[in-house]
Design a protein around this motif. Structure first.
Motif, PDB file in Angstrom:
ATOM      1  N   THR A 103      66.114  75.489  49.003  1.00 22.31           N
ATOM      2  CA  THR A 103      65.314  76.579  47.943  1.00 22.31           C
ATOM      3  C   THR A 103      64.756  77.803  48.880  1.00 22.31           C
ATOM      4  OG1 THR A 103      63.375  75.535  48.487  1.00 22.31           O
ATOM      5  CG2 THR A 103      64.683  74.569  46.680  1.00 22.31           C
ATOM      6  N   VAL A 163      69.838  69.138  47.359  1.00 22.60           N
ATOM      7  CA  VAL A 163      69.132  70.536  47.817  1.00 22.60           C
ATOM      8  C   VAL A 163      67.778  69.952  48.341  1.00 22.60           C
ATOM      9  CG1 VAL A 163      67.909  72.438  46.569  1.00 22.60           C
ATOM     10  CG2 VAL A 163      70.182  71.674  45.753  1.00 22.60           C
ATOM     11  N   MET A 164      67.656  70.574  49.391  1.00 24.35           N
ATOM     12  CA  MET A 164      66.283  70.512  49.946  1.00 24.35           C
ATOM     13  C   MET A 164      65.191  71.432  49.601  1.00 24.35           C
ATOM     14  SD  MET A 164      67.712  69.862  54.146  1.00 24.35           S
ATOM     15  CE  MET A 164      66.011  69.189  54.773  1.00 24.35           C
ATOM     16  N   GLU A 165      63.954  70.966  49.834  1.00 21.48           N
ATOM     17  CA  GLU A 165      62.696  71.823  49.258  1.00 21.48           C
ATOM     18  C   GLU A 165      62.334  72.790  50.276  1.00 21.48           C
ATOM     19  OE1 GLU A 165      59.534  70.635  46.948  1.00 21.48           O
ATOM     20  OE2 GLU A 165      58.894  72.817  46.597  1.00 21.48           O
ATOM     21  N   LEU A 166      62.530  73.933  50.603  1.00 19.12           N
ATOM     22  CA  LEU A 166      61.911  74.730  51.634  1.00 19.12           C
ATOM     23  C   LEU A 166      60.651  75.499  51.089  1.00 19.12           C
ATOM     24  CD1 LEU A 166      62.627  75.543  54.705  1.00 19.12           C
ATOM     25  CD2 LEU A 166      63.254  77.824  53.906  1.00 19.12           C
ATOM     26  N   PRO A 167      59.667  75.291  51.779  1.00 20.81           N
ATOM     27  CA  PRO A 167      58.471  75.850  51.063  1.00 20.81           C
ATOM     28  C   PRO A 167      58.322  77.452  51.164  1.00 20.81           C
ATOM     29  CG  PRO A 167      57.701  75.259  53.195  1.00 20.81           C
ATOM     30  CD  PRO A 167      59.166  74.678  53.153  1.00 20.81           C
ATOM     31  N   LEU A 175      54.249  70.145  56.155  1.00 22.51           N
ATOM     32  CA  LEU A 175      54.510  68.886  55.836  1.00 22.51           C
ATOM     33  C   LEU A 175      55.420  68.578  54.917  1.00 22.51           C
ATOM     34  CD1 LEU A 175      52.780  66.033  56.485  1.00 22.51           C
ATOM     35  CD2 LEU A 175      51.627  66.508  54.428  1.00 22.51           C
ATOM     36  N   LEU A 176      55.333  69.299  53.733  1.00 27.58           N
ATOM     37  CA  LEU A 176      56.359  69.030  52.651  1.00 27.58           C
ATOM     38  C   LEU A 176      57.947  69.271  53.406  1.00 27.58           C
ATOM     39  CD1 LEU A 176      56.439  70.592  49.263  1.00 27.58           C
ATOM     40  CD2 LEU A 176      58.346  71.286  50.498  1.00 27.58           C
ATOM     41  N   ASN A 230      58.964  66.217  55.595  1.00 27.93           N
ATOM     42  CA  ASN A 230      59.199  65.189  54.667  1.00 27.93           C
ATOM     43  C   ASN A 230      60.429  65.367  53.936  1.00 27.93           C
ATOM     44  OD1 ASN A 230      56.792  63.891  55.242  1.00 27.93           O
ATOM     45  ND2 ASN A 230      55.777  64.263  53.260  1.00 27.93           N
ATOM     46  N   GLU A 231      60.875  66.576  53.686  1.00 29.75           N
ATOM     47  CA  GLU A 231      62.478  66.926  53.320  1.00 29.75           C
ATOM     48  C   GLU A 231      63.131  66.587  54.271  1.00 29.75           C
ATOM     49  OE1 GLU A 231      62.093  67.042  50.057  1.00 29.75           O
ATOM     50  OE2 GLU A 231      63.483  68.824  49.833  1.00 29.75           O
ATOM     51  N   ARG A 234      63.632  63.148  54.065  1.00 31.59           N
ATOM     52  CA  ARG A 234      64.438  62.573  53.260  1.00 31.59           C
ATOM     53  C   ARG A 234      65.889  62.764  53.323  1.00 31.59           C
ATOM     54  NH1 ARG A 234      59.628  63.259  50.146  1.00 31.59           N
ATOM     55  NH2 ARG A 234      59.706  65.492  50.348  1.00 31.59           N
TER      56      ARG A 234
END
Lengths: 429, 429
Positions: A143, A164-168, A177-178, A181-182, A185
């Protein structure tokens, strides 16, 4: 093409006629942009060969790897940790996105005002012209920007292969941290798809391979600090582009051979262009194969590109993963390493301004050309901050906004020539 | 203007001459778009008055609130919890962004290809035309789209008032946690700035005020389900726009009075347009004051707008915060409530497709007009998914991409008229 790959392309569902046309255009372009350069290092022959076989031999290799049970993973972004893919017996490859292909088809799905790179990956797929997307078992998106983030939803509808991996959006503790964890995952996802477990040994081996590639790319980058520069910006860009497609072990070996040759050149004080010609740092949006437009214009205007503060460039290899003693520690390091990449998708992104400054000094750049694809909002807005920072440091700055078409090439050349002249006259400060 | 506010505007640093010109244009526009409507509810007089004093009396009130120690907080987005601002004796207000103002100035900072809303808030500030941004002590942004996320960096350089909340890109557990923490950090920030502590009682009172406003807006929305519709889409849009500017207690009381009147109309079966005229749901990008363009075209073409699946609309009020017994529980509920808002900035955003379907059924809409500001990538891409979903349900769908200028008004009118005709002939399914 050394062999007739038509049966393979046909089995992948490519549009044979259009594909033949594309290859002919690319071959002509390569001839006039690359093979016409003077004093090229002999070590570039390997990379010329890779390009000539980029839809041929490399695809044969990928399909062979598939039959051996390897997972072919398409990626679009340097935030996706290549180590993880390799550790699970995967092959990581970039997808076609660097040419204005199939854009009429792409515009049936995406807004006209979409950047050329996104329209490119959609168009290549829809026009049946990308053997990579057809060979891939899984495609990993992220993202990073509105355009990619939302286009991946449509791309998944078409390919059924997206993850799709979530980038902050910020580099905060929570954001890191998010993202950590991605990464975990993604490891789970790759394990589930391959049916294999990730082991410390496999991950160490993968990390050695990828870090060695990064080190070779760092070596190339450092060699460009010499004046005269031993390699053209065009050739260095090509090597960086190929780093996303080629087998990493072979690529690293061949790049180190090239660097040995460049070392010799540096010792002798020889290069591809006369000592003292204007040195330019390019900074901004990624340049996918065969997007050689800006480098070609700069180097055709009497300047030389000495570095790319970009994802196809320094952001891809500047930091190594380094050593680790558990899988978990490796994941933490992957998170830290990638969070150190200063993409304009983050807010704020002051680190990038420091990167531009550091690279300019290390590579003895005398001016910065800021490159943004049209509609690439993150880089287009950041051009404002980059301009202020670069000019405050007394360096000339040129802002380019363009796409893949050659319609504006004449106008760009005029602007770049004027910019090179400013550097030549030392009128930056 | 009832009074001469020039001294006040001058003290706020507005450009008096340009501001006078803007007010004259707005007044003319309001006259021709709003006051020319037939059979308007008497209760709209209050909202007409608010609009006529939007840069006058309301600013007097804000400046008075400031002298009483209240914090004036500018916001751009429904994800920012208004309860928190009120609980710390703050006043939440939207900022000017709905007109093509100062765009030449804005383009010195932002790319040309920036959406009208973002260029608008930048242009209003740079041209000295927004008394709200000048009155604000703090401006809260959020990372909803690339354009806003990056423009806020520049806006902070200009205003020195920005505080940006990080909204995640996915509605995952980690994303929700990150956002919950951002809400807590906002509470800390507001506490630090005001020097006040957040208490359960204050928060409960604030929540009652904001939930009452949301309930009144829900009531208005539900009344629009009647056929004939007792209020025009234009007037309902205006009420929704004013909900971001007006004092919430007074606003709620006046809106409930209006709804009482609309209740009477519904009972009598009277409305602003004949029973059976084509009913349209508008879905997409937000419409800030004085952006009345699309509603004006639809209702000038024989249709009626019965709902807005938009941030200036249903997304702002559909869900209440509800009751809580600790400050922490309230924060959790704020996170849950806002995570229930289906903005196109999230990937995926299937919830929005369900919202469009639910609203269409509840409001007896017969067609959906998808509205996206030019360069608003998230909504422009999602238009593709929305079209597929709406047409699969047998409803006609019209995709509009536009900005604030009136240059395309004629062309839009032609397309909208054709669309209304399709509804009239029942050719959706």
């Amino acid at each position: 093409m050394a062999e007739d790959y038509r049966a393979m392309w046909n089995s992948l569902g490519l549009n044979l006629e259009a594909h033949q046309g594309l290859l002919a255009v690319l071959s002509d372009g390569y001839q006039s942009i690359y093979l016409s350069q003077k004093d090229r290092p002999a070590g570039m022959q390997y990379f010329d060969f890779v390009i000539s076989e980029v839809h041929g031999l490399r695809i044969v290799e990928l399909l062979k790897a598939k039959t051996e049970g390897k997972l072919i993973v398409g990626t679009f972004c340097v935030y996706v940790p290549e180590e993880l893919i390799l550790a699970l017996d995967g092959v990581a490859i970039g997808l076609c996105a660097g040419a204005d292909v199939g854009s009429e088809e792409a515009e049936k799905y995406l807004p006209r005002n979409t950047c050329a790179l996104i329209k490119g990956f959609m168009g290549f797929k829809l026009a049946g012209l990308c053997p990579y997307v057809e060979s891939a078992d899984l495609i990993i998106g992220e993202t990073t920007c509105d355009g990619k983030k939302k286009a991946y939803e449509v791309f998944d509808e078409i390919t059924k292969k997206m993850y799709v991996m979530e980038l902050p959006n910020k580099k905060s503790d929570d954001g890191r941290l998010l993202w950590r964890n991605e990464i975990k995952r993604l490891a789970e996802k790759l394990s589930a798809v391959t049916g294999r477990q990730i082991t410390l040994d496999k991950l160490k081996e993968a990390s050695r391979i990828v870090d060695a590639k990064r080190q070779a790319l760092q070596r190339l980058s450092n060699l460009r600090a010499n004046d005269p520069t031993p390699i053209s910006g065009l050739d260095a860009l090509l090597v960086n582009q190929i780093s996303f497609y080629d087998d990493p072990i072979r690529f690293t070996a061949k790049l180190n051979e090239l660097c040995d040759e460049l070392d010799e050149r540096a010792k002798k004080g020889t290069g591809v262009a006369p000592k003292g010609i204007p040195r330019v740092l390019v900074s901004g949006s990624p340049m996918a194969i065969p997007n050689w437009k800006l480098h070609s214009i700069i180097e055709g205007s009497g300047g030389i590109v000495v570095g790319e503060e970009a994802c196809v460039g320094e952001r891809n290899f500047r930091d190594l993963l380094g050593s680790f003693s558990t899988v978990d520690e490796a994941m933490e390091k992957m998170a830290d390493r990638t969070m150190g990449i200063n993409c304009a998708c983050f807010t704020p992104n002051d680190g990038r301004l420091a990167d531009i400054s550091d690279m300019s000094q290390r590579l003895h750049a005398q001016g910065v050309v800021h490159y943004a694809l049209q509609f690439c909002t993150p880089y287009l807005v950041e051009a404002y901050m980059a301009k202020n920072a670069v000019e405050a440091a007394g360096m000339p700055f040129l802002r380019i906004e363009t796409d893949y078409s050659l319609e504006d090439a004449g106008q760009l050349k005029t602007r770049v020539e004027a910019f090179i002249e400013i550097i030549r006259q030392g009128r930056g400060s």
